[in-house]
Design a protein around this motif. Structure first.
Motif, short mmCIF file in Angstrom:
data_model
loop_
_atom_site.label_atom_id
_atom_site.label_comp_id
_atom_site.label_asym_id
_atom_site.label_seq_id
_atom_site.Cartn_x
_atom_site.Cartn_y
_atom_site.Cartn_z
N ALA A 1 -0.01 5.38 -14.73
CA ALA A 1 0.45 3.97 -14.37
C ALA A 1 0.28 3.99 -12.83
CB ALA A 1 2.08 3.71 -14.64
N HIS B 1 -3.15 3.16 -11.77
CA HIS B 1 -3.49 1.62 -11.83
C HIS B 1 -2.79 0.92 -10.79
CE1 HIS B 1 -3.66 2.32 -16.52
NE2 HIS B 1 -4.98 2.32 -15.97
N ASN B 2 -1.62 1.43 -10.43
CA ASN B 2 -1.02 0.69 -9.09
C ASN B 2 -1.84 1.01 -7.78
OD1 ASN B 2 1.87 1.25 -10.82
ND2 ASN B 2 1.71 -0.65 -9.64
N LEU C 1 -4.78 -1.53 -7.81
CA LEU C 1 -4.33 -2.62 -7.18
C LEU C 1 -3.91 -2.70 -5.78
CD1 LEU C 1 -1.80 -3.53 -10.16
CD2 LEU C 1 -3.71 -4.41 -9.77
N PHE D 1 -7.59 -4.23 -17.77
CA PHE D 1 -7.00 -4.11 -16.56
C PHE D 1 -7.54 -5.19 -15.45
CE2 PHE D 1 -7.11 -2.14 -12.41
CZ PHE D 1 -5.61 -1.92 -11.89
N ASP E 1 4.08 -3.00 -7.59
CA ASP E 1 5.17 -3.46 -8.63
C ASP E 1 4.37 -3.80 -9.84
OD1 ASP E 1 7.13 -4.31 -10.32
OD2 ASP E 1 7.61 -6.27 -8.88
N GLY E 2 3.78 -5.07 -9.79
CA GLY E 2 2.73 -5.71 -10.82
C GLY E 2 3.54 -5.64 -12.16
N VAL F 1 1.78 -8.06 -15.85
CA VAL F 1 1.37 -7.09 -16.82
C VAL F 1 2.33 -7.08 -18.13
CG1 VAL F 1 1.19 -4.54 -17.24
CG2 VAL F 1 0.29 -5.78 -15.09
N GLY G 1 1.34 -3.57 -20.81
CA GLY G 1 0.64 -2.16 -20.55
C GLY G 1 -0.46 -1.72 -21.56
N THR H 1 -3.40 -0.90 -18.96
CA THR H 1 -3.04 -1.80 -18.00
C THR H 1 -1.56 -1.11 -17.49
OG1 THR H 1 -2.07 -3.35 -19.57
CG2 THR H 1 -4.13 -3.66 -18.78
N ASP H 2 -1.00 -0.16 -17.74
CA ASP H 2 0.38 0.15 -17.62
C ASP H 2 0.41 0.51 -16.26
OD1 ASP H 2 2.90 0.86 -18.02
OD2 ASP H 2 2.43 2.95 -18.60
N VAL H 3 1.59 -0.08 -15.65
CA VAL H 3 1.98 0.02 -14.05
C VAL H 3 3.20 0.68 -13.97
CG1 VAL H 3 0.32 -1.69 -13.16
CG2 VAL H 3 2.77 -2.26 -14.04
#
Length: 302
Positions: A66, A69-70, A73, A166, A236-237, A241, A247, A253-255
């Motif tokens: 996660a 992915h952040n 972003l 994602f 955050d996101g 999501v 996720g 796509t987990d954050v």
């Protein structure tokens, strides 16, 4: 007289500060306390575990997935959103050439401002549901459009493919934020004297040169604020999501925000979830401070 004004100000400030302390500051402080326990959220019983939750984070593959992915972003969302916001705002404010004297925006600027800003009047829930349906493999507007223009080979289950899900969500984040910054940067450009743009125009500068050499330096303070705000959204996101993919698929796509939510409410590990929140608090604070220090420059006067 001065004493009376001070008492008047305190009378109005104390209730507001008290409410803020109870409903904002207090939960933050409690999160630090809970992060050092194994509280499961459904019982008043808990044990103090010290830094065990934070040590477990170091070997938690779901947390690091996660966080990765952040990080993407954080690298893409602010840059793409600010770049598009500056470009569109520049076109709408000073991008018009010919037909009229002086510096002006492109024809139809007022209409375009409404179009760009429209996503801001929609709630996050509506945006998430709207794009979830648009990405639907059968009957979705995205695949329907691709097939209509002869690009059916590009149609795919956008939210069901771990390789593209994602990036599909990231596109929605950029789309939903650009309009606000078009308006923000456009308003900031109105404070720049028209004479500066007129002089650059007479010198034969291109639109890109005007944007890069004139607009960006003069709007740097506004850009700094925009980047910090977008960085917080990137770290955050959670909302988009959670609504669009929750996720998935396969945690692609987990954050962090969603990982915290699922850890607390699905796994009933409120202590561990609080540790995730505390870790992200320091990450967000560090990112904001680092950027503000690295991007500090002398203020330009005009």
């Amino acid at each position: 007289m001065r004493h009376g004004r001070r008492l008047f100000a305190i009378t109005f400030l104390v209730p507001a500060v008290a409410v803020y302390a109870v409903f904002v500051i207090s939960p933050y402080l409690q999160a630090f306390q809970i992060s050092a326990t194994n509280w499961r959220g459904l019982s008043p019983k808990w044990d103090y575990v010290g830094t065990a939750n934070f040590r477990n984070l170091l070997s938690d593959e779901y947390f690091w997935n996660a966080l990765q992915h952040n990080a993407i972003l954080l690298a893409v969302l602010p840059v793409a959103t600010i770049t598009l916001g500056l470009f569109f705002a520049s076109m709408l404010s000073v991008g018009g050439h010919g037909g009229r004297a002086g510096v002006h925006g492109i024809p139809g600027s007022g209409f375009y401002r409404i179009v760009y800003f429209f996503p801001q009047v929609l709630s996050v829930a509506i945006i998430g549901i709207l794009w979830r349906e648009m990405y639907a493999p059968n009957g979705g507007l995205v695949n329907g459009f691709l097939r209509a223009v002869g690009l059916g080979a590009l149609a795919r289950p956008w939210l069901g493919d771990p390789d593209v899900a994602f990036w599909a969500v990231l596109f929605v984040m950029i789309w939903s934020n650009v309009g606000f910054y078009v308006v923000l940067f456009g308003a900031a450009m109105q404070s720049i004297p028209r004479e500066i743009y007129e002089a650059v125009l007479l010198d034969g500068a291109s639109r890109f040169t005007t944007l890069w050499r004139i607009t960006v330096p003069l709007l740097w303070d506004t850009i700094q604020v925009a980047w910090v705000y977008l960085a917080i959204i990137a770290l955050d996101g959670f909302a988009l999501v959670q609504i669009i993919t929750n996720g998935g698929p396969a945690f692609s796509t987990d954050v962090i925000g969603l990982r915290l939510y699922n850890t607390a409410f699905a796994d009933a590990k409120f202590g561990y979830a609080s540790a995730i929140g505390v870790a992200m608090f320091f990450v967000t604070l560090s990112v904001a401070i680092a950027f503000l220090r690295l991007s500090r420059r002398e203020r330009l006067e005009y």
